[in-house]
Design a protein around this motif. Structure first.
Motif, mmCIF file in Angstrom:
data_model
loop_
_atom_site.group_PDB
_atom_site.id
_atom_site.type_symbol
_atom_site.label_atom_id
_atom_site.label_comp_id
_atom_site.label_asym_id
_atom_site.label_seq_id
_atom_site.Cartn_x
_atom_site.Cartn_y
_atom_site.Cartn_z
ATOM 1 N N THR A 7 0.871 -1.176 0.000
ATOM 2 C CA THR A 7 0.000 0.000 0.000
ATOM 3 C C THR A 7 0.908 1.225 0.000
ATOM 4 O OG1 THR A 7 -1.703 -1.177 1.237
ATOM 5 C CG2 THR A 7 -1.818 1.238 1.238
ATOM 6 N N ASN B 13 4.891 6.765 1.721
ATOM 7 C CA ASN B 13 5.023 5.707 2.724
ATOM 8 C C ASN B 13 4.641 4.394 2.047
ATOM 9 O OD1 ASN B 13 5.691 7.426 4.931
ATOM 10 N ND2 ASN B 13 3.543 8.006 5.064
ATOM 11 N N TYR B 14 5.402 3.352 2.344
ATOM 12 C CA TYR B 14 5.170 2.035 1.764
ATOM 13 C C TYR B 14 4.832 1.074 2.906
ATOM 14 C CZ TYR B 14 7.584 4.251 -2.127
ATOM 15 O OH TYR B 14 7.950 5.113 -3.131
ATOM 16 N N ALA B 15 3.644 0.512 2.855
ATOM 17 C CA ALA B 15 3.218 -0.435 3.883
ATOM 18 C C ALA B 15 3.131 -1.839 3.270
ATOM 19 C CB ALA B 15 1.867 -0.021 4.450
ATOM 20 N N TYR B 16 3.792 -2.793 3.921
ATOM 21 C CA TYR B 16 3.799 -4.183 3.459
ATOM 22 C C TYR B 16 4.137 -5.072 4.645
ATOM 23 C CZ TYR B 16 8.684 -2.768 3.257
ATOM 24 O OH TYR B 16 9.910 -2.252 3.565
ATOM 25 N N ASN B 17 3.896 -6.354 4.496
ATOM 26 C CA ASN B 17 4.145 -7.314 5.562
ATOM 27 C C ASN B 17 5.642 -7.645 5.599
ATOM 28 O OD1 ASN B 17 4.316 -9.501 7.282
ATOM 29 N ND2 ASN B 17 2.584 -10.582 6.389
#
Length: 181
Positions: A109, A131-135
């Motif tokens: 995301t 911003n980079y959101a990841y698991n």
């Protein structure tokens, strides 16, 4: 010649695996069959077959691009310069079967960071931070920086240096090139 027995067929098959881009290579495992039967249903062991030193390789790394890669097992049992392997070769035909590693896209995301600018200052698209959101659960700590750098570089390479700001006024028709001087 008639007194000689036929060697037993041993097949060593590496497990297939799936991972997301950036994640660690999943653990390896092998299924061993003896003349088509699972090893566990025979009286033989991995040690009896000389398969206690299996090593694994792959054409992939943690940061390989999405796609298909091999997962390969090998053992010194196939090294016929080794006297123990020559003895085993008289009893067994070894066949190593590669597994497949499938690397899929990592769901990410991406959200622009809040940015404050002074009225009249030019806005350049590449100056906006994201911003980079990841698991991160399966991404090796040593690869975290390289993963984020690769992600950011790839994303930023697709961004235009131009920014289009449209106010919230309704338009009576569709926009055309003339609306963007």
């Amino acid at each position: 010649y008639l007194l000689n027995t036929q060697p037993t067929n041993i097949t060593i098959t590496v497990n297939d695996a799936i991972k997301k881009y950036g994640e660690k290579i999943p653990p390896y495992a092998v299924d061993v069959t003896v003349n088509g039967q699972p090893l566990a249903s025979t009286a033989l062991t991995m040690q009896d077959l000389g398969l206690t030193d299996i090593t694994y390789t792959s054409s992939a790394t943690n940061l390989s691009n999405i796609g298909l890669y091999y997962r390969r097992a090998s053992s010194s049992v196939t090294d016929l310069s080794n006297p123990a392997s020559v003895e085993l070769a008289a009893l067994y035909n070894y066949r190593f079967v590669d597994g497949t590693l499938t690397i899929e896209r990592m769901p990410v995301t991406i959200t622009p960071r809040d940015t404050t600018i002074t009225y009249g200052t030019a806005i350049k698209g590449k100056q906006i931070g994201f911003n980079y959101a990841y698991n991160t659960a399966n991404i090796d700590q040593a690869d975290q920086h390289d993963f984020l750098d690769s992600l950011s570089t790839t994303h930023q390479s697709t961004i235009s240096n131009s920014v289009l700001l449209i106010d919230d006024n309704e338009t009576s028709g569709s926009l055309s090139a003339a609306d963007f001087p």
